[in-house]
Scaffold this motif. Sequence first.
Motif, PDB file in Angstrom:
ATOM      1  N   ASN A 187       0.843  -1.180   0.000  1.00 15.44           N
ATOM      2  CA  ASN A 187       0.000   0.000   0.000  1.00 15.44           C
ATOM      3  C   ASN A 187       0.877   1.228   0.000  1.00 15.44           C
ATOM      4  OD1 ASN A 187      -2.508   1.421   0.377  1.00 15.44           O
ATOM      5  ND2 ASN A 187      -3.230  -0.534   1.270  1.00 15.44           N
ATOM      6  N   PHE A 188       1.072   1.791  -1.169  1.00 16.09           N
ATOM      7  CA  PHE A 188       1.981   2.938  -1.227  1.00 16.09           C
ATOM      8  C   PHE A 188       1.549   3.891  -2.319  1.00 16.09           C
ATOM      9  CE2 PHE A 188       3.811  -0.810  -3.317  1.00 16.09           C
ATOM     10  CZ  PHE A 188       3.973  -0.359  -4.615  1.00 16.09           C
ATOM     11  N   SER A 189       2.196   5.030  -2.327  1.00 16.77           N
ATOM     12  CA  SER A 189       1.864   5.962  -3.395  1.00 16.77           C
ATOM     13  C   SER A 189       3.078   6.144  -4.287  1.00 16.77           C
ATOM     14  CB  SER A 189       1.366   7.265  -2.788  1.00 16.77           C
ATOM     15  OG  SER A 189       2.260   8.300  -2.975  1.00 16.77           O
ATOM     16  N   LEU A 190       2.860   6.019  -5.569  1.00 22.55           N
ATOM     17  CA  LEU A 190       3.939   6.112  -6.548  1.00 22.55           C
ATOM     18  C   LEU A 190       4.544   7.512  -6.515  1.00 22.55           C
ATOM     19  CD1 LEU A 190       2.059   4.450  -9.544  1.00 22.55           C
ATOM     20  CD2 LEU A 190       3.820   3.388  -8.115  1.00 22.55           C
ATOM     21  N   ILE A 221      -4.277  -5.432  -8.724  1.00 23.27           N
ATOM     22  CA  ILE A 221      -3.958  -4.211  -7.987  1.00 23.27           C
ATOM     23  C   ILE A 221      -5.196  -3.331  -7.886  1.00 23.27           C
ATOM     24  CG2 ILE A 221      -1.608  -4.211  -8.893  1.00 23.27           C
ATOM     25  CD1 ILE A 221      -2.419  -1.801 -10.634  1.00 23.27           C
ATOM     26  N   LYS A 222      -5.127  -2.340  -7.036  1.00 20.94           N
ATOM     27  CA  LYS A 222      -6.126  -1.286  -7.014  1.00 20.94           C
ATOM     28  C   LYS A 222      -5.355   0.014  -7.168  1.00 20.94           C
ATOM     29  CE  LYS A 222      -8.967   0.070  -3.523  1.00 20.94           C
ATOM     30  NZ  LYS A 222      -9.708  -0.284  -2.266  1.00 20.94           N
ATOM     31  N   ALA A 223      -5.714   0.826  -8.136  1.00 23.54           N
ATOM     32  CA  ALA A 223      -4.961   2.050  -8.367  1.00 23.54           C
ATOM     33  C   ALA A 223      -5.920   3.216  -8.559  1.00 23.54           C
ATOM     34  CB  ALA A 223      -4.065   1.884  -9.594  1.00 23.54           C
ATOM     35  N   ARG A 224      -5.726   4.248  -7.781  1.00 16.68           N
ATOM     36  CA  ARG A 224      -6.434   5.490  -8.053  1.00 16.68           C
ATOM     37  C   ARG A 224      -5.392   6.587  -8.089  1.00 16.68           C
ATOM     38  NH1 ARG A 224      -9.489   4.819  -4.357  1.00 16.68           N
ATOM     39  NH2 ARG A 224      -9.255   6.774  -3.232  1.00 16.68           N
ATOM     40  N   GLU A 227      -1.982   6.496  -5.959  1.00 13.82           N
ATOM     41  CA  GLU A 227      -2.165   5.559  -4.844  1.00 13.82           C
ATOM     42  C   GLU A 227      -2.332   4.155  -5.401  1.00 13.82           C
ATOM     43  OE1 GLU A 227      -1.771   6.276  -1.708  1.00 13.82           O
ATOM     44  OE2 GLU A 227      -1.400   8.352  -2.336  1.00 13.82           O
ATOM     45  N   VAL A 228      -1.493   3.250  -4.922  1.00 17.11           N
ATOM     46  CA  VAL A 228      -1.548   1.880  -5.422  1.00 17.11           C
ATOM     47  C   VAL A 228      -1.681   0.904  -4.271  1.00 17.11           C
ATOM     48  CG1 VAL A 228      -0.250   0.069  -6.604  1.00 17.11           C
ATOM     49  CG2 VAL A 228      -0.173   2.404  -7.448  1.00 17.11           C
TER      50      VAL A 228
END
Lengths: 249, 249
Positions: A187-190, A221-224, A227-228
Motif C-alpha cells: 500500500n503505497f503511493s507512486l 492491484i487497485k490504483a487510483r 495511490e496503489v
Amino acid sequence: MAQAIPFRQASPLKASCHQCSLSNLCLPLAIEENDLDRLEDIIQQGRIFNRGEHIFDQSTPFRSCFAVKSGSIKTSIITEGGEEQVTGFFMPGELVGLDSMSSENYACTARALERTSVCEFPVDKLEELTGKLPDLQHHMYHLMSQEIQNSHQLAMLLSKNTAEERIAALLLSLSSRFQRRRMSPTNFSLPMARNDIANFLGLAVETVSRVFTRFQNQGIIKARGREVELLDVEALQLVTREFSRQSHP
Amino acid sequence: MAQAIPFRQASPLKASCHQCSLSNLCLPLAIEENDLDRLEDIIQQGRIFNRGEHIFDQSTPFRSCFAVKSGSIKTSIITEGGEEQVTGFFMPGELVGLDSMSSENYACTARALERTSVCEFPVDKLEELTGKLPDLQHHMYHLMSQEIQNSHQLAMLLSKNTAEERIAALLLSLSSRFQRRRMSPTNFSLPMARNDIANFLGLAVETVSRVFTRFQNQGIIKARGREVELLDVEALQLVTREFSRQSHP
DNA sequence: CATCCAATTTGATCCATATCAACAATGTAC
DNA sequence: GTACATTGTTGATATGGATCAAATTGGATG
C-alpha cells in the motif's frame, strides 16, 4: 507517514548519521560505530528540494554523490536531440550519482519527484575516506556493482519482456524498497508520474495506463491516481515470470 | 594481426604488465611505473580459453575479475526460465566481472567468443591494493561507473531506438574499441555471431541479418560473414542520430 | 468557485519487428 | 570428399504496442 528527517544537532552543518533512521540502509551500514564520525565529517548537509528542482545537471562539473534522506529522485539522460531517457528512481537510503564517477561532468540529471532532502558526499573526500576505511570502500564497490546489475536487469526487461511484465516488475521493485524502509509493501503511493514510468520502461504512456487498468480489472492491484494497492502479490510475481516459463515449457 | 600476448618472463606465473602491449588501456594505466610491481604481484596468470569455454559461471562463488589479454568475451545472464540475455562484449584491455562485486556469486556467465587469454585479479587482493593506491582506487570507481553508463546507454538504445540505429551504434562502438587498440577502425572481424548481436540488442536474428544486408545495399558497410568493412562511417553516425533529430525538428 | 493546464484514460488505426518457414552457406567430423 | 550441424539469409504473415485523436480527471491558481 514515516519520514527520515534526523533530529537537529547543535551544529546545524554537521550531519548526524547516528540519529538518522536510514543509517541501516545508507552508507553508515558499512561502517563501525566509532568510524561513523569520520563519515559525518565529510557530509555536507544538503538543502531541501521542491518537486521538479534539479539536484544536479548533466554536463555540469561532477562534485558529489547524494544520499536521499526523504522524498525521491529521478535520474535521466538527455540526448543531443533533447530526448529524455529516465535511468532510475531513487528512494530514501539510496545513493545517487554513482554513474558519474567516471567523468568530469555529471552523466545524468537528477531531479526531485517530490519535496526531497539529501545528504551530499563530495567525491574527493569520499574517495579519500574509502581509501582509509576498507569496509566503506568495499561497500562502495558493492553499491556500484549493484547499480550495474540493476541496469542490466533493466536492459533485460526492455529487450525481452512485455509491457505487463515490465510494469509488474517495477511495482514489485518499489514494493520491496518500501518494505526495506518498514513501510507497507502493498500500500503505497507512486512517487513518479505515469509518464516517467513509461519513459523508464520504454513504453508509451497510453500503454502504461492500459496495463494499470487491466491489472485492476483482473483484481491484481487497485490504483487510483498514484495511490496503489497490491492486492495479489503472487499474481504479480507470476506475471514477471510468465515469459520465461512459456518459452521453456 | 596485432595480438596482445606479452613476452614470457623468467617466472612463468608472474604477469608482466611492463611488457604488455595493453598496459595503456588496462588497469596499469592508472598506476605509476614504480607501483606496477604491486599490481603484478596480485595478478594470477590466467589460462587460455578456447571458443565457448566458460571463464566463470553465474551463481558460482565470486573470486576474481578478469582482464582480457587477447581474444574476446561475452557475458550473459541466464534467467530462471533458461533465457539468455547477453549483457556485454569485452575486448582486450577491458575488465570483466565488475558487475559481480556486490555479490557472493558471479552475477553473470562469461565465455570466450574465440581463443582468449586473460589476467586474473583476485578481488580480495585487488580491494586491499586499491586501499593502498588511491589512483588505482580512483580508476576502479572510474571503470565501474563507466560500466553503469554503458549499461544505461544500452537501455536507452533498447527502449528508444530502431533496429537500424541499434546496429549502427554497435558497429561504431566496436569500431572505436578497435581503434583504441591501434587496429583498423573500419576493417575488422566481428568476434560474435549474429545471434549474440541480436540477443544483446534485443532483436531477432532475422532482423539483424536484414539490417546488415540493407546497410550493405546502401553502401554503408561491406559484410561477408563476420568480416566487416565500414565504408561510410559518417552515414553510420547519422543513422544513430536519425531518431533524435527527427523527433525534434 | 471558476478557470486553466497537465496528467490520465480510453478508443481506433498503423507499423516495425517478431515469428514462422524455407533455403543457402559455412564449418566440422568422420 | 561426404554428411551433418550450425549459422546466416530471405520471404510471408501476424501482432504488441506505438501513434493519433479525443474525452475525462485532477491539481494549481487567482
